[in-house]
Design an enzyme around this catalytic site. Structure first.
Site, PDB file in Angstrom:
ATOM      1  N   ARG A  98      -9.241 -22.745  -9.014  1.00  0.00           N
ATOM      2  CA  ARG A  98      -7.882 -22.828  -9.129  1.00  0.00           C
ATOM      3  C   ARG A  98      -7.188 -21.843  -7.723  1.00  0.00           C
ATOM      4  O   ARG A  98      -7.676 -21.017  -7.449  1.00  0.00           O
ATOM      5  CB  ARG A  98      -7.222 -22.415 -10.257  1.00  0.00           C
ATOM      6  CG  ARG A  98      -5.545 -22.081 -10.392  1.00  0.00           C
ATOM      7  CD  ARG A  98      -5.380 -23.429 -10.793  1.00  0.00           C
ATOM      8  NE  ARG A  98      -3.958 -23.839 -11.608  1.00  0.00           N
ATOM      9  CZ  ARG A  98      -3.269 -24.975 -11.260  1.00  0.00           C
ATOM     10  NH1 ARG A  98      -3.588 -26.025 -10.862  1.00  0.00           N
ATOM     11  NH2 ARG A  98      -2.080 -24.906 -11.869  1.00  0.00           N
ATOM     12  N   ASP A 144       3.523 -24.610 -10.042  1.00  0.00           N
ATOM     13  CA  ASP A 144       2.904 -24.424 -11.568  1.00  0.00           C
ATOM     14  C   ASP A 144       3.120 -22.979 -12.078  1.00  0.00           C
ATOM     15  O   ASP A 144       3.004 -22.534 -13.180  1.00  0.00           O
ATOM     16  CB  ASP A 144       1.502 -24.707 -11.458  1.00  0.00           C
ATOM     17  CG  ASP A 144       1.297 -26.192 -11.810  1.00  0.00           C
ATOM     18  OD1 ASP A 144       2.220 -27.134 -12.103  1.00  0.00           O
ATOM     19  OD2 ASP A 144       0.012 -26.562 -11.694  1.00  0.00           O
ATOM     20  N   GLU A 176       0.751 -26.127  -5.305  1.00  0.00           N
ATOM     21  CA  GLU A 176       0.416 -25.573  -6.503  1.00  0.00           C
ATOM     22  C   GLU A 176       1.600 -24.539  -7.274  1.00  0.00           C
ATOM     23  O   GLU A 176       1.632 -24.027  -8.190  1.00  0.00           O
ATOM     24  CB  GLU A 176      -0.924 -25.143  -6.766  1.00  0.00           C
ATOM     25  CG  GLU A 176      -1.660 -25.254  -7.954  1.00  0.00           C
ATOM     26  CD  GLU A 176      -1.922 -26.781  -8.376  1.00  0.00           C
ATOM     27  OE1 GLU A 176      -1.310 -27.199  -9.209  1.00  0.00           O
ATOM     28  OE2 GLU A 176      -2.670 -27.501  -7.736  1.00  0.00           O
ATOM     29  N   SER A 191      -2.272 -23.819 -15.592  1.00  0.00           N
ATOM     30  CA  SER A 191      -2.699 -25.075 -15.351  1.00  0.00           C
ATOM     31  C   SER A 191      -2.885 -25.825 -16.823  1.00  0.00           C
ATOM     32  O   SER A 191      -3.148 -25.287 -17.668  1.00  0.00           O
ATOM     33  CB  SER A 191      -4.001 -25.417 -14.731  1.00  0.00           C
ATOM     34  OG  SER A 191      -4.228 -26.803 -14.550  1.00  0.00           O
ATOM     35  N   SER A 192      -2.505 -27.124 -16.817  1.00  0.00           N
ATOM     36  CA  SER A 192      -2.792 -28.144 -17.822  1.00  0.00           C
ATOM     37  C   SER A 192      -4.326 -28.746 -17.769  1.00  0.00           C
ATOM     38  O   SER A 192      -4.435 -29.558 -18.451  1.00  0.00           O
ATOM     39  CB  SER A 192      -1.675 -28.913 -18.144  1.00  0.00           C
ATOM     40  OG  SER A 192      -0.639 -28.337 -18.126  1.00  0.00           O
ATOM     41  N   THR A 202      -3.463 -35.490  -9.717  1.00  0.00           N
ATOM     42  CA  THR A 202      -4.459 -34.635  -9.800  1.00  0.00           C
ATOM     43  C   THR A 202      -5.589 -35.819 -10.089  1.00  0.00           C
ATOM     44  O   THR A 202      -5.316 -37.091 -10.023  1.00  0.00           O
ATOM     45  CB  THR A 202      -4.488 -33.898 -11.175  1.00  0.00           C
ATOM     46  OG1 THR A 202      -3.465 -33.154 -10.961  1.00  0.00           O
ATOM     47  CG2 THR A 202      -5.548 -33.309 -11.572  1.00  0.00           C
TER      48      THR A 202
HETATM   49  O1  DON Z   1      -2.621 -27.926 -12.729  1.00  0.00           O
HETATM   50  C1  DON Z   1      -1.991 -28.708 -13.507  1.00  0.00           C
HETATM   51  O2  DON Z   1      -1.642 -28.529 -14.723  1.00  0.00           O
HETATM   52  C2  DON Z   1      -1.164 -29.424 -12.556  1.00  0.00           C
HETATM   53  N1  DON Z   1      -0.884 -29.020 -11.203  1.00  0.00           N
HETATM   54  C3  DON Z   1      -1.539 -30.971 -12.661  1.00  0.00           C
HETATM   55  C4  DON Z   1      -0.833 -32.036 -11.786  1.00  0.00           C
HETATM   56  C5  DON Z   1      -1.177 -33.121 -12.220  1.00  0.00           C
HETATM   57  O3  DON Z   1      -2.027 -33.544 -13.005  1.00  0.00           O
HETATM   58  C6  DON Z   1      -0.483 -34.381 -11.217  1.00  0.00           C
HETATM   59  N2  DON Z   1      -0.869 -35.404 -11.929  1.00  0.00           N
HETATM   60  N3  DON Z   1      -0.529 -36.334 -12.081  1.00  0.00           N
END
Ligand code: DON
Length: 583
Positions: free
Chosen positions: A116, A434, A431, A463-464, A392
């Site tokens: 990450r 987040d 990022e 993060s998710s 993502t």
């Molecule tokens: O880490 C995370 O949870 C987000 N940065 C994920 C972003 C994401 O899945 C965008 N896609 N549709």
């Protein structure tokens, strides 16, 4: 039978009249076929004997499969696929972002790699606030200040050192270097994505990136050659980690930051280290779930949601029956309330991992579940413990020896910060969004956070992402995951249940419509036409607000299921250009 001549003529006339539109129709259909023809063929459902790679781009799946055929293991293939997506799938595949890799080797060993991004050392808590203390819109999303220190290349280097079977880094990088140098053909989706974002690429870049066409718009099938990126891949190929975090590429990245008002320095790059973490391992009936640990909330929230629904007869209630949706949405609501309060980077914040997943706690959490009514989110708050504490992409791989790798990787939203490092040719993530810019102010996914996820120098953002592997009766069963921001965890929750409870195959499970509840806003979001009007009315009667989520789609899932005869079923999401490759 003798037919008088004039009748024959009449019949002939009628026949011609009838055929003319048919011929026209046929031509139309033929044209449609040409229009729908894919730039690269996509396998949406694939059964293979031994090994499988499912990813967001057919070329990336092929690169991974070639590595497996050369004798690489699933981790070797994962490194090659990550690198290939960085060329073929610029919207989310990356070397300027980060991700998580969950591993299960065939001897039952499990592991998790956290690559990450981190907040730069010069980041501070109020960096996205104006003088009145209000969040400045989009500052954590667009441009240089949105960028976290990239983790992908250090992650790949660490995965290689610990698990590579091929033990030949160059073999893993070369195919992607070639793709950057020789060019890839744009799929219709990619061409549209680049065209749609052109204005923002121009706004946030200090020089014109290759992704902005000099004249006109990108079209399907057009070749995209990425020469700067090819040189970056060459340096990574030759020097490994040092090819990115030191030397020319590092200089270019830092120069890019300076030119555009960003704050990442050489020190940030030199200090970046991916971390090995203990994966989150939990049980659901006769399954064992292996998923990502903090700084992802995915593994914990998935465990919580599965634990909360485990004792309800979902199978009897049926897929997407109002009862099933209701109990799943209520579990989701409760898990996301905990996420907002208790989850963050474990290197900075003492996440109550055990307490959050404790079976008694989860039971307690559902004690106010009412089968006849929704629980309003202002009544459901995060649990209290004595110890306080858009794009993502995912890919799933199983090799012929039964090693499994599940990777979710991202730039955050589509094309990240939109900033391309001048000279080095890759997108940088956004990022930083987040992290929680301010308590109670939602990020781009509507998620809120508190102390656990407040901005601190060197901290990883919550993060998710939920790369997950499941075993059944002790044997490898599923490798699953998806993009989708906050909807990632609930999508993994649903696809797992689609297979384990509702008896679907992987392709069917992946393509089935999805829904999502994240506590706040207090609403069940659905895909377009996911529920019948009757189901929506039944849920509204229970007190749920139900609405279609923005784009009408949730996630782009990539899953592999081990079938009872040992064959593998790859399910590549019909929502994108995703494709499976197997042998
Ligand atoms: O880490 C995370 O949870 C987000 N940065 C994920 C972003 C994401 O899945 C965008 N896609 N549709």
């Amino acid at each position: 039978m003798i037919i008088p001549q004039n009748i024959t003529k009449i019949l002939l006339f009628i026949l011609i009249i009838t055929l003319i539109p048919l011929v026209g129709c046929k031509q139309e259909k033929a044209k449609e076929v040409v229009k729908d023809e894919l730039v690269y063929p996509q396998n949406k459902k694939l059964i293979s004997d031994k090994a499988m790679v499912v990813s967001a781009h057919p070329l990336a799946s092929k690169v991974g499969m070639d590595i497996l055929k050369k004798g690489g293991n699933a981790v070797d293939a994962a490194i090659a696929v990550q690198m290939a997506l960085g060329v073929t799938y610029p919207v989310a595949g990356n070397i300027g972002g980060g991700g998580f890799m969950v591993i299960r080797m065939n001897d039952g060993t499990v592991d998790a790699l956290d690559y990450r991004e981190k907040a730069p050392l010069a980041a501070h808590r109020d960096m996205y606030l104006d003088t009145l203390g209000n969040v400045i819109p989009r500052l954590s999303l667009d441009g240089h200040l949105a960028v976290g220190v990239p983790g992908t290349i250090d992650g790949m280097a660490k995965a290689f050192d610990k698990y590579s079977q091929l033990k030949n880094w160059k073999t893993l990088i070369k195919p992607s270097w070639d793709l950057a140098k020789d060019g890839i053909l744009l799929t219709e989706r990619e061409a549209n994505g680049l065209n749609r974002t052109k204005d923002r690429f121009e706004e946030f870049n200090t020089s014109r990136p290759v992704f902005v066409k000099e004249n006109g718009e990108w079209t399907k099938g057009e070749k995209l050659v990425q020469s700067d990126l090819a040189r970056t891949y060459e340096l990574i190929h030759d020097k490994g980690r040092a090819g990115f975090y030191e030397g020319e590429v590092a200089d270019e990245l830092v120069a890019e930051m300076k030119a555009g008002g960003g704050i990442i320095t050489h020190e940030d790059l030199a200090q970046y280290e991916a971390q090995w973490r203990n994966p989150i391992v939990s049980k659901y009936k006769n399954y064992e779930i292996i998923s990502m640990a903090p700084p992802s909330s995915g593994g914990i929230a998935l465990t919580q949601m599965l634990g909360m629904v485990e004792e309800y007869p979902l199978k009897d209630w049926g897929f997407h029956s109002p009862q099933t949706i209701h109990v799943m949405a209520e579990a989701e609501r409760r898990a996301y309330a905990d996420r907002a309060k208790h989850l963050g980077d474990p290197d900075f914040y003492d996440v109550p991992v055990k307490e959050l997943m404790d079976k008694d706690y989860l039971k307690e959490r559902m004690s106010n579940f009412n089968p006849n009514a929704a629980s309003p989110s202002d009544v459901i708050q995060a649990g209290v413990f004595l110890k306080e504490s858009d794009q993502t992409t995912h890919f799933s791989i199983i090799d012929a020896e039964g090693n499994a790798v599940s990777v979710t990787t991202t730039l955050n939203t589509g094309y990240g910060s939109k900033v391309v490092v001048s000279g080095a040719g890759f997108f940088l993530n956004n990022e930083m969004d987040d992290l929680s810019a301010k308590v109670g102010v939602p990020n781009v996914f509507g998620l809120i956070g508190e102390e656990a996820n407040a901005i601190q120098p060197g901290k990883r953002m919550l993060s998710s992402m939920t790369p997950t592997i499941a075993t059944k009766d002790g044997k490898l069963n599923m490798v699953i995951g998806t993009p989708g921001g906050s909807t990632i965890i609930t999508s993994v929750f649903q696809v797992f249940l689609n297979v384990s409870e509702f008896g679907m195959g992987m392709s069917e499970a992946v393509n089935a419509p999805r829904f999502h509840h994240q506590w706040l806003p207090d609403q069940i979001f659905t895909e377009k036409d996911a529920f019948t009007q009757e189901t929506v009315s039944a849920l509204e009667k229970l007190g749920h607000k139900v609405g279609v989520r923005g784009s009408g789609k949730i996630g782009r899932f990539e899953g592999i299921l081990v079938l009872p005869d040992g064959k593998l079923e790859g399910g590549a999401d019909i929502r994108g250009d995703d494709s499976a490759s197997g042998y």
